[in-house]
Design a protein around this motif. Structure first.
Motif, PDB file in Angstrom:
ATOM      1  N   GLU A  92     -12.014 -10.855 -28.359  1.00  0.00           N
ATOM      2  CA  GLU A  92     -11.062  -9.778 -28.610  1.00  0.00           C
ATOM      3  C   GLU A  92     -10.366  -9.354 -27.321  1.00  0.00           C
ATOM      4  N   GLN A  93     -11.126  -9.317 -26.238  1.00  0.00           N
ATOM      5  CA  GLN A  93     -10.583  -8.905 -24.944  1.00  0.00           C
ATOM      6  C   GLN A  93      -9.562  -9.910 -24.413  1.00  0.00           C
ATOM      7  N   HIS A  94      -9.868 -11.206 -24.516  1.00  0.00           N
ATOM      8  CA  HIS A  94      -9.032 -12.219 -23.877  1.00  0.00           C
ATOM      9  C   HIS A  94      -7.902 -12.746 -24.769  1.00  0.00           C
ATOM     10  N   LEU A  95      -8.044 -12.630 -26.095  1.00  0.00           N
ATOM     11  CA  LEU A  95      -7.072 -13.256 -26.989  1.00  0.00           C
ATOM     12  C   LEU A  95      -6.169 -12.263 -27.704  1.00  0.00           C
ATOM     13  N   ALA A  96      -6.127 -11.034 -27.251  1.00  0.00           N
ATOM     14  CA  ALA A  96      -5.276 -10.020 -27.887  1.00  0.00           C
ATOM     15  C   ALA A  96      -3.823 -10.498 -27.938  1.00  0.00           C
ATOM     16  N   GLY A  97      -3.232 -10.462 -29.141  1.00  0.00           N
ATOM     17  CA  GLY A  97      -1.845 -10.841 -29.304  1.00  0.00           C
ATOM     18  C   GLY A  97      -1.600 -12.329 -29.473  1.00  0.00           C
ATOM     19  N   LEU A  98      -2.673 -13.144 -29.393  1.00  0.00           N
ATOM     20  CA  LEU A  98      -2.545 -14.593 -29.561  1.00  0.00           C
ATOM     21  C   LEU A  98      -3.155 -15.021 -30.890  1.00  0.00           C
ATOM     22  N   HIS A  99      -2.792 -16.228 -31.334  1.00  0.00           N
ATOM     23  CA  HIS A  99      -3.333 -16.785 -32.577  1.00  0.00           C
ATOM     24  C   HIS A  99      -4.425 -17.793 -32.217  1.00  0.00           C
ATOM     25  N   PHE A 100      -5.584 -17.680 -32.877  1.00  0.00           N
ATOM     26  CA  PHE A 100      -6.726 -18.540 -32.558  1.00  0.00           C
ATOM     27  C   PHE A 100      -7.183 -19.266 -33.819  1.00  0.00           C
ATOM     28  N   VAL A 101      -7.360 -20.591 -33.715  1.00  0.00           N
ATOM     29  CA  VAL A 101      -7.851 -21.414 -34.824  1.00  0.00           C
ATOM     30  C   VAL A 101      -9.214 -21.983 -34.423  1.00  0.00           C
ATOM     31  N   PRO A 102     -10.321 -21.433 -34.953  1.00  0.00           N
ATOM     32  CA  PRO A 102     -11.644 -21.911 -34.563  1.00  0.00           C
ATOM     33  C   PRO A 102     -11.933 -23.296 -35.125  1.00  0.00           C
TER      34      PRO A 102
ATOM     35  N   ILE B  96     -10.035 -27.615 -22.236  1.00  0.00           N
ATOM     36  CA  ILE B  96     -11.185 -27.391 -21.375  1.00  0.00           C
ATOM     37  C   ILE B  96     -11.823 -28.721 -20.997  1.00  0.00           C
ATOM     38  N   PRO B  97     -12.615 -28.751 -19.923  1.00  0.00           N
ATOM     39  CA  PRO B  97     -13.330 -29.971 -19.542  1.00  0.00           C
ATOM     40  C   PRO B  97     -14.166 -30.484 -20.715  1.00  0.00           C
TER      41      PRO B  97
ATOM     42  N   LEU C  28      -0.317 -33.435 -21.432  1.00  0.00           N
ATOM     43  CA  LEU C  28      -1.727 -33.065 -21.586  1.00  0.00           C
ATOM     44  C   LEU C  28      -2.355 -32.791 -20.226  1.00  0.00           C
ATOM     45  N   SER C  29      -3.019 -31.641 -20.119  1.00  0.00           N
ATOM     46  CA  SER C  29      -3.690 -31.278 -18.872  1.00  0.00           C
ATOM     47  C   SER C  29      -5.096 -30.751 -19.179  1.00  0.00           C
ATOM     48  N   GLU C  30      -5.910 -30.669 -18.138  1.00  0.00           N
ATOM     49  CA  GLU C  30      -7.278 -30.157 -18.256  1.00  0.00           C
ATOM     50  C   GLU C  30      -7.413 -28.934 -17.358  1.00  0.00           C
ATOM     51  N   SER C  31      -7.986 -27.845 -17.896  1.00  0.00           N
ATOM     52  CA  SER C  31      -8.109 -26.626 -17.113  1.00  0.00           C
ATOM     53  C   SER C  31      -9.226 -25.750 -17.688  1.00  0.00           C
ATOM     54  N   ALA C  32      -9.541 -24.684 -16.969  1.00  0.00           N
ATOM     55  CA  ALA C  32     -10.533 -23.719 -17.447  1.00  0.00           C
ATOM     56  C   ALA C  32      -9.909 -22.851 -18.535  1.00  0.00           C
ATOM     57  N   ALA C  33     -10.746 -22.297 -19.416  1.00  0.00           N
ATOM     58  CA  ALA C  33     -10.257 -21.578 -20.597  1.00  0.00           C
ATOM     59  C   ALA C  33      -9.315 -20.430 -20.243  1.00  0.00           C
ATOM     60  N   ARG C  34      -9.700 -19.612 -19.269  1.00  0.00           N
ATOM     61  CA  ARG C  34      -8.868 -18.448 -18.960  1.00  0.00           C
ATOM     62  C   ARG C  34      -7.526 -18.846 -18.332  1.00  0.00           C
ATOM     63  N   ASN C  35      -7.516 -19.971 -17.615  1.00  0.00           N
ATOM     64  CA  ASN C  35      -6.244 -20.475 -17.095  1.00  0.00           C
ATOM     65  C   ASN C  35      -5.359 -20.966 -18.233  1.00  0.00           C
TER      66      ASN C  35
ATOM     67  N   LEU D 137      -0.133 -25.244 -26.844  1.00  0.00           N
ATOM     68  CA  LEU D 137      -1.380 -25.243 -27.610  1.00  0.00           C
ATOM     69  C   LEU D 137      -2.540 -25.554 -26.670  1.00  0.00           C
ATOM     70  N   GLY D 138      -3.561 -24.699 -26.679  1.00  0.00           N
ATOM     71  CA  GLY D 138      -4.674 -24.888 -25.755  1.00  0.00           C
ATOM     72  C   GLY D 138      -6.005 -24.932 -26.470  1.00  0.00           C
ATOM     73  N   LEU D 139      -6.848 -25.878 -26.079  1.00  0.00           N
ATOM     74  CA  LEU D 139      -8.211 -25.973 -26.606  1.00  0.00           C
ATOM     75  C   LEU D 139      -9.135 -25.240 -25.639  1.00  0.00           C
ATOM     76  N   ILE D 140      -9.765 -24.162 -26.100  1.00  0.00           N
ATOM     77  CA  ILE D 140     -10.552 -23.307 -25.215  1.00  0.00           C
ATOM     78  C   ILE D 140     -11.947 -23.072 -25.773  1.00  0.00           C
ATOM     79  N   ALA D 141     -12.807 -22.557 -24.917  1.00  0.00           N
ATOM     80  CA  ALA D 141     -14.141 -22.128 -25.308  1.00  0.00           C
ATOM     81  C   ALA D 141     -14.377 -20.752 -24.699  1.00  0.00           C
ATOM     82  N   LEU D 142     -14.793 -19.788 -25.529  1.00  0.00           N
ATOM     83  CA  LEU D 142     -15.044 -18.428 -25.072  1.00  0.00           C
ATOM     84  C   LEU D 142     -16.298 -17.887 -25.747  1.00  0.00           C
ATOM     85  N   TYR D 143     -17.008 -17.025 -25.044  1.00  0.00           N
ATOM     86  CA  TYR D 143     -18.092 -16.310 -25.703  1.00  0.00           C
ATOM     87  C   TYR D 143     -17.485 -15.456 -26.815  1.00  0.00           C
ATOM     88  N   GLN D 144     -18.130 -15.470 -27.973  1.00  0.00           N
ATOM     89  CA  GLN D 144     -17.582 -14.751 -29.118  1.00  0.00           C
ATOM     90  C   GLN D 144     -17.351 -13.266 -28.822  1.00  0.00           C
TER      91      GLN D 144
END
Length: 297
Positions: A153-163, A98-99, A123-130, A142-149
């Motif tokens: 659940e809606q956006h990360l179903a089936g993916l692994h997330f490391v906070p 993310i930016p 290495l690239s820069e993009s919006a979280a949902r992209n 591997l993507g570094l993202i920011a999402l409202y908590q």
């Protein structure tokens, strides 16, 4: 002086709070406070200015903390070299962030490249949902993202997330801006400011909610270039909005060209972390990268 004291000092510098540092390190506030006081007495100089608003590193102490960071990093590198001695890793790691996240990744890439010279990085820069979409489509490992908590659940179903962190939205201005001396800004004050914004879903959501509460806001422009935002803050006396993590790793904020302001009112909590496909969660390159990223955070 010992390594533990240095780690405490560096965590307080990072969080600007003894309370947050204690929570991050799983020790009591008293433990950190007493350790810092003993270290200050040993050095014969104060390291922080402490107040109800937190702990800020004193200007004359910054060179001391830089040396402490070098020592802590060196010790971590020695531990890693001992743990992974003889290990050879080849391949490519495709990263997207993310930016504001890219500067915090560069030291880890440099460290990994030095330890594993046959590794290649993209290495690239993009919006979280992209980024999430690219991870699902196997275009990013591997993507570094920011999402409202409450959206995770809606956006990360089936993916692994490391906070790695959490926070809320903040405003950011140049030090010459008349708002720079304020600790916070109200929603109604924001309505009267000229805004320059990075194209980001969290920012869009925030501006949408802001408009619903106080009426239409003045957005001068949106951009995909974070350097353009920084230039607008400096030259146009504008205000930008972003989440805490981005500002924490922005070079201009770190070098005190800009300052951030709390936005008054209740906000949704944002989680920042690494997302990957489940099949990648045991990948050796990714494991080593995350280990080093954590040690350099």
């Amino acid at each position: 002086m010992n390594l533990e004291q240095m780690q405490y000092v560096l965590e307080v510098e990072k969080t600007k709070s003894i309370t947050l540092a204690a929570s991050a390190l799983s020790v009591t506030q008293s433990t950190i406070s007493q350790a810092i006081t003993r270290l200050e007495n040993e050095l014969g100089m104060p390291l922080f200015s402490r107040s109800r608003n937190g702990a800020v590193v004193l200007e004359q102490a910054k060179p001391i903390l830089d040396k402490m960071k070098s020592i802590v990093d060196m010790v971590q590198t020695i531990k890693e070299d001992a743990q992974y001695i003889g290990e050879s890793i080849r391949g490519e790691l495709r990263l997207s962030a993310i930016p504001g996240g890219v500067p915090g990744i560069i030291p880890t890439i440099a460290s990994m490249k030095k330890r594993y010279p046959d590794l290649k990085f993209e290495l690239s820069e993009s919006a979280a949902r992209n980024i999430i979409k690219d991870v699902r489509n196997k275009q990013v490992d591997l993507g570094l993202i920011a999402l409202y908590q409450d959206d995770m659940e809606q956006h990360l179903a089936g993916l692994h997330f490391v906070p790695i962190d959490e926070g809320v939205m903040r405003a950011c201005v140049n030090l010459t801006n008349r708002l720079a001396d304020q600790k916070s800004i109200s929603l109604h004050e924001l309505k009267n400011e000229t805004l320059v914004l990075f194209n980001d879903e969290l920012v869009d959501d925030f501006i949408g909610e802001l408009s619903q509460r106080v009426g239409e806001v003045d957005v001068l422009f949106r951009t995909n270039n974070s350097e353009v935002v920084n230039a607008a803050l400096a030259q146009l006396n504008a205000v930008t909005i972003g989440h805490e993590y981005s500002f924490t790793h922005d070079r201009s904020v770190l070098h005190y060209d800009f300052t951030t302001l709390e936005i008054e009112g209740i906000q949704r909590v944002i989680s920042i972390g690494w997302v990957m496909r489940e099949s990648k969660s045991s990948n050796l390159i990714i494991q080593r990268f995350l280990d080093r990223f954590q040690s350099k955070g």
